[in-house]
Motif scaffolding. Structure first.
Motif, PDB file in Angstrom:
ATOM      1  N   SER A  81       0.753  -1.213   0.076  1.00 54.83           N
ATOM      2  CA  SER A  81      -0.218  -0.232  -0.049  1.00 54.83           C
ATOM      3  C   SER A  81       0.861   1.391   0.075  1.00 54.83           C
ATOM      4  CB  SER A  81      -1.082  -0.175   1.317  1.00 54.83           C
ATOM      5  OG  SER A  81      -1.932  -0.985   1.058  1.00 54.83           O
ATOM      6  N   VAL A  82       1.935   1.138   0.534  1.00 57.68           N
ATOM      7  CA  VAL A  82       2.972   2.267   0.556  1.00 57.68           C
ATOM      8  C   VAL A  82       4.280   2.513  -0.379  1.00 57.68           C
ATOM      9  CG1 VAL A  82       2.400   3.004   2.948  1.00 57.68           C
ATOM     10  CG2 VAL A  82       4.004   1.416   2.848  1.00 57.68           C
ATOM     11  N   MET A  83       4.159   1.327  -1.189  1.00 55.20           N
ATOM     12  CA  MET A  83       5.264   1.251  -2.131  1.00 55.20           C
ATOM     13  C   MET A  83       5.184   2.563  -2.981  1.00 55.20           C
ATOM     14  SD  MET A  83       7.652  -0.317  -3.003  1.00 55.20           S
ATOM     15  CE  MET A  83       7.366  -2.019  -2.260  1.00 55.20           C
ATOM     16  N   GLY A  84       4.082   2.718  -3.480  1.00 57.75           N
ATOM     17  CA  GLY A  84       4.284   4.141  -4.312  1.00 57.75           C
ATOM     18  C   GLY A  84       4.822   5.357  -3.438  1.00 57.75           C
ATOM     19  N   VAL A  85       4.785   5.444  -2.119  1.00 56.64           N
ATOM     20  CA  VAL A  85       5.148   6.718  -1.513  1.00 56.64           C
ATOM     21  C   VAL A  85       6.514   6.520  -1.327  1.00 56.64           C
ATOM     22  CG1 VAL A  85       5.301   8.042   0.803  1.00 56.64           C
ATOM     23  CG2 VAL A  85       3.120   6.857  -0.005  1.00 56.64           C
ATOM     24  N   ARG A  86       7.042   5.309  -1.244  1.00 57.95           N
ATOM     25  CA  ARG A  86       8.552   5.033  -1.176  1.00 57.95           C
ATOM     26  C   ARG A  86       9.181   5.269  -2.530  1.00 57.95           C
ATOM     27  NH1 ARG A  86       7.073  -0.105   1.202  1.00 57.95           N
ATOM     28  NH2 ARG A  86       7.487  -0.014   3.412  1.00 57.95           N
ATOM     29  N   THR A  87       8.486   4.872  -3.584  1.00 58.57           N
ATOM     30  CA  THR A  87       8.914   5.188  -4.852  1.00 58.57           C
ATOM     31  C   THR A  87       9.198   6.699  -5.405  1.00 58.57           C
ATOM     32  OG1 THR A  87       8.121   3.088  -5.845  1.00 58.57           O
ATOM     33  CG2 THR A  87       8.441   4.754  -7.272  1.00 58.57           C
ATOM     34  N   LEU A  88       7.830   7.430  -4.791  1.00 54.79           N
ATOM     35  CA  LEU A  88       8.063   8.821  -4.886  1.00 54.79           C
ATOM     36  C   LEU A  88       9.088   9.556  -4.348  1.00 54.79           C
ATOM     37  CD1 LEU A  88       6.773  11.493  -6.030  1.00 54.79           C
ATOM     38  CD2 LEU A  88       5.246  11.501  -3.720  1.00 54.79           C
ATOM     39  N   TRP A  89       9.523   9.172  -3.187  1.00 52.20           N
ATOM     40  CA  TRP A  89      10.392   9.582  -2.379  1.00 52.20           C
ATOM     41  C   TRP A  89      11.994   9.432  -3.009  1.00 52.20           C
ATOM     42  CZ3 TRP A  89       7.655  12.003   0.703  1.00 52.20           C
ATOM     43  CH2 TRP A  89       7.936  12.679   1.908  1.00 52.20           C
ATOM     44  N   ARG A  90      12.088   8.356  -3.740  1.00 49.62           N
ATOM     45  CA  ARG A  90      13.394   7.954  -4.355  1.00 49.62           C
ATOM     46  C   ARG A  90      13.342   8.881  -5.601  1.00 49.62           C
ATOM     47  NH1 ARG A  90      12.338   2.434  -3.255  1.00 49.62           N
ATOM     48  NH2 ARG A  90      11.441   2.201  -5.249  1.00 49.62           N
ATOM     49  N   ARG A  91      12.125   9.041  -6.258  1.00 48.86           N
ATOM     50  CA  ARG A  91      12.189   9.973  -7.720  1.00 48.86           C
ATOM     51  C   ARG A  91      12.698  11.367  -7.239  1.00 48.86           C
ATOM     52  NH1 ARG A  91       7.459   7.230  -9.634  1.00 48.86           N
ATOM     53  NH2 ARG A  91       6.436   9.131  -8.976  1.00 48.86           N
ATOM     54  N   LEU A  92      12.077  11.803  -5.998  1.00 49.81           N
ATOM     55  CA  LEU A  92      12.302  13.119  -5.627  1.00 49.81           C
ATOM     56  C   LEU A  92      13.783  13.367  -5.017  1.00 49.81           C
ATOM     57  CD1 LEU A  92       9.034  14.116  -3.967  1.00 49.81           C
ATOM     58  CD2 LEU A  92      10.005  14.845  -6.244  1.00 49.81           C
ATOM     59  N   GLY A  93      14.329  12.466  -4.727  1.00 47.58           N
ATOM     60  CA  GLY A  93      15.784  12.376  -4.054  1.00 47.58           C
ATOM     61  C   GLY A  93      15.726  12.808  -2.754  1.00 47.58           C
ATOM     62  N   LEU A  94      14.705  12.281  -2.053  1.00 47.74           N
ATOM     63  CA  LEU A  94      14.430  12.519  -0.658  1.00 47.74           C
ATOM     64  C   LEU A  94      14.921  11.703   0.216  1.00 47.74           C
ATOM     65  CD1 LEU A  94      10.992  14.070  -0.810  1.00 47.74           C
ATOM     66  CD2 LEU A  94      12.895  15.468  -0.483  1.00 47.74           C
TER      67      LEU A  94
ATOM     68  N   ARG B 242       3.150   1.615   9.895  1.00 46.64           N
ATOM     69  CA  ARG B 242       4.312   0.936  10.747  1.00 46.64           C
ATOM     70  C   ARG B 242       5.157   0.242   9.485  1.00 46.64           C
ATOM     71  NH1 ARG B 242       0.014  -0.804  14.308  1.00 46.64           N
ATOM     72  NH2 ARG B 242      -0.497  -2.739  13.261  1.00 46.64           N
ATOM     73  N   SER B 243       4.646  -0.046   8.466  1.00 44.98           N
ATOM     74  CA  SER B 243       5.466  -0.456   7.436  1.00 44.98           C
ATOM     75  C   SER B 243       6.421   0.252   6.887  1.00 44.98           C
ATOM     76  CB  SER B 243       4.761  -1.303   6.232  1.00 44.98           C
ATOM     77  OG  SER B 243       5.463  -1.553   5.163  1.00 44.98           O
ATOM     78  N   LEU B 244       5.903   1.530   6.485  1.00 43.51           N
ATOM     79  CA  LEU B 244       6.609   2.764   6.289  1.00 43.51           C
ATOM     80  C   LEU B 244       7.684   3.144   6.993  1.00 43.51           C
ATOM     81  CD1 LEU B 244       6.426   4.570   3.434  1.00 43.51           C
ATOM     82  CD2 LEU B 244       5.232   6.192   4.896  1.00 43.51           C
ATOM     83  N   ALA B 245       7.294   3.140   8.413  1.00 43.49           N
ATOM     84  CA  ALA B 245       8.283   3.439   9.501  1.00 43.49           C
ATOM     85  C   ALA B 245       9.613   2.374   9.489  1.00 43.49           C
ATOM     86  CB  ALA B 245       7.730   3.855  10.646  1.00 43.49           C
ATOM     87  N   ASP B 246       9.171   1.238   9.565  1.00 46.81           N
ATOM     88  CA  ASP B 246       9.924   0.139   9.683  1.00 46.81           C
ATOM     89  C   ASP B 246      10.890  -0.096   8.508  1.00 46.81           C
ATOM     90  OD1 ASP B 246       8.923  -0.131  12.471  1.00 46.81           O
ATOM     91  OD2 ASP B 246       7.445  -1.990  11.715  1.00 46.81           O
ATOM     92  N   ASN B 247      10.457  -0.085   7.129  1.00 49.08           N
ATOM     93  CA  ASN B 247      11.106  -0.225   6.002  1.00 49.08           C
ATOM     94  C   ASN B 247      11.013   1.010   5.199  1.00 49.08           C
ATOM     95  OD1 ASN B 247      11.774  -2.998   6.503  1.00 49.08           O
ATOM     96  ND2 ASN B 247       9.555  -3.085   6.833  1.00 49.08           N
ATOM     97  N   PRO B 248      11.423   2.144   5.391  1.00 48.42           N
ATOM     98  CA  PRO B 248      11.345   3.364   4.471  1.00 48.42           C
ATOM     99  C   PRO B 248      11.941   3.012   3.127  1.00 48.42           C
ATOM    100  CG  PRO B 248      13.162   3.614   6.323  1.00 48.42           C
ATOM    101  CD  PRO B 248      12.176   2.494   6.316  1.00 48.42           C
ATOM    102  N   GLU B 249      12.684   2.100   3.038  1.00 45.52           N
ATOM    103  CA  GLU B 249      13.597   1.884   1.470  1.00 45.52           C
ATOM    104  C   GLU B 249      13.025   0.724   1.132  1.00 45.52           C
ATOM    105  OE1 GLU B 249      17.889   3.176   1.003  1.00 45.52           O
ATOM    106  OE2 GLU B 249      18.009   3.084   3.269  1.00 45.52           O
TER     107      GLU B 249
END
Length: 340
Positions: free
Chosen positions: A283-296, A333-340
């Protein structure tokens, strides 16, 4: 409810990792409060139950908060009245019932608590003047509406602070019509024309005037496409709540600027209508992908993002709504535990 864990990230202490948008199915205030507080121990919210009828919908609830401005229900929607009538009284009664239920389930709670009201521009697009046209067409009526809403919210927030003294209140302004107002896409009563676009500086100023009645964080929610992130940031809001699935590449630059400026993203990633739910990490894979594209920095994800459904859950089944709320908490929780 247990106290929130404020030892991990700024988002946990200021906002909490996940929350609901606002509406839930059904008409039982206690059951809704139980779901909103039980699913989000660190960031509960005040539910809305529009299935109860006019006055429980988001427009009617906010009209019930207005000061010295009243409305009643017509077949076409809410219309300005000279005095408070049955519809306004019903809206206030249901809000009181919802506050009673929330107070019951937040005894001793200390932490962020989100409450919702319709923002000035969606309200101006929905509330009819006596002739049947929207308040949006009349600049003077819009100014009166902004002033009345600001006063009503001040009273509402004071009541909440009294009922739940340990809460750090987050005010969410629902503005699903904001983009249409800015683009001149709100239809007139006849449906054949649209109202002219409202100047962006006027829109920004009104949002700022309403937001400043609250001395805590203010979030603006819209589940429509093309949310004006830059305008909202200039208006001084602390966060923007949106349907993550509606983002396009042209939104990415303004989102990156907002994050770097400290704006919190309330990312709607869990569907708001019945359907299969992916695993929380998916569910949060897209958020992680966006973060990588933005270089954050991935390490900033948990402090920059709050996970929510894509929009209100009023159209969902009760079982799905409960599952969706629980899924938001697990995805955060998944986003916090595995941000990458």
């Amino acid at each position: 409810m247990s106290d929130p864990d404020t030892s991990t990230t700024g988002a946990t202490s200021v906002f909490g990792p996940a929350t609901g948008v606002g509406s839930l199915p059904g008409g039982d205030a206690r059951e809704a409060a139980r779901a909103a507080t039980g699913s989000f121990e660190h960031f509960p919210f005040l539910p809305e139950l529009p299935a109860r009828g006019p006055g429980a919908d988001m427009i009617g609830r906010t009209i019930g908060m207005l000061v010295d401005l009243y409305a009643h229900v017509e077949p076409s929607g809410w219309r300005i009245s000279d005095r408070p009538g049955r519809d306004t009284k019903r809206a206030r009664s249901w809000l009181g019932e919802d506050l009673d239920a929330l107070e019951e389930f937040t005894q001793g709670y200390e932490g962020p608590l989100k409450v919702q009201a319709v923002g000035p521009w969606t309200l101006a697009a929905a509330l009819e003047l006596r002739g049947g046209e929207a308040a949006l067409r009349d600049a003077g009526a819009c100014r009166d509406l902004v002033g009345s809403l600001a006063e009503g919210l001040r009273t509402h927030l004071a009541e909440l602070a009294k009922r739940i003294p340990g809460a750090r209140i987050v005010l969410q302004l629902d503005e699903p019509s904001l983009t249409a107002v800015l683009r001149g896409q709100v239809r007139t009563a006849s449906g054949y024309r649209t109202y002219r676009a409202v100047d962006r500086q006027v829109v920004e100023s009104a949002l700022r005037d309403v937001a400043t009645v609250h001395d805590g964080p203010v979030v603006v929610h819209s589940c429509a496409p093309d949310v004006p992130f830059a305008l909202l940031r200039r208006a001084g809001v602390a966060g923007v709540s949106f349907d993550f699935g509606l983002l396009t590449e042209r939104d990415e630059e303004t989102i990156g600027e907002a994050v770097e400026a400290g704006t919190k993203l309330f990312a709607g990633v869990v569907p708001s209508t019945d359907g299969p739910l992916s695993d929380p990490g998916g569910s949060v894979m897209g958020v992680r992908t966006l973060w990588r594209r933005l270089g954050l920095n991935p390490g900033t994800l948990a402090e920059s993002v709050v996970i929510t459904p894509t929009c209100g859950l009023a159209g969902a089944s009760p079982a799905y709504a409960r599952a969706a709320l629980a899924h938001c908490a697990k995805a955060a929780r998944s986003l916090a535990d595995n941000p990458e």
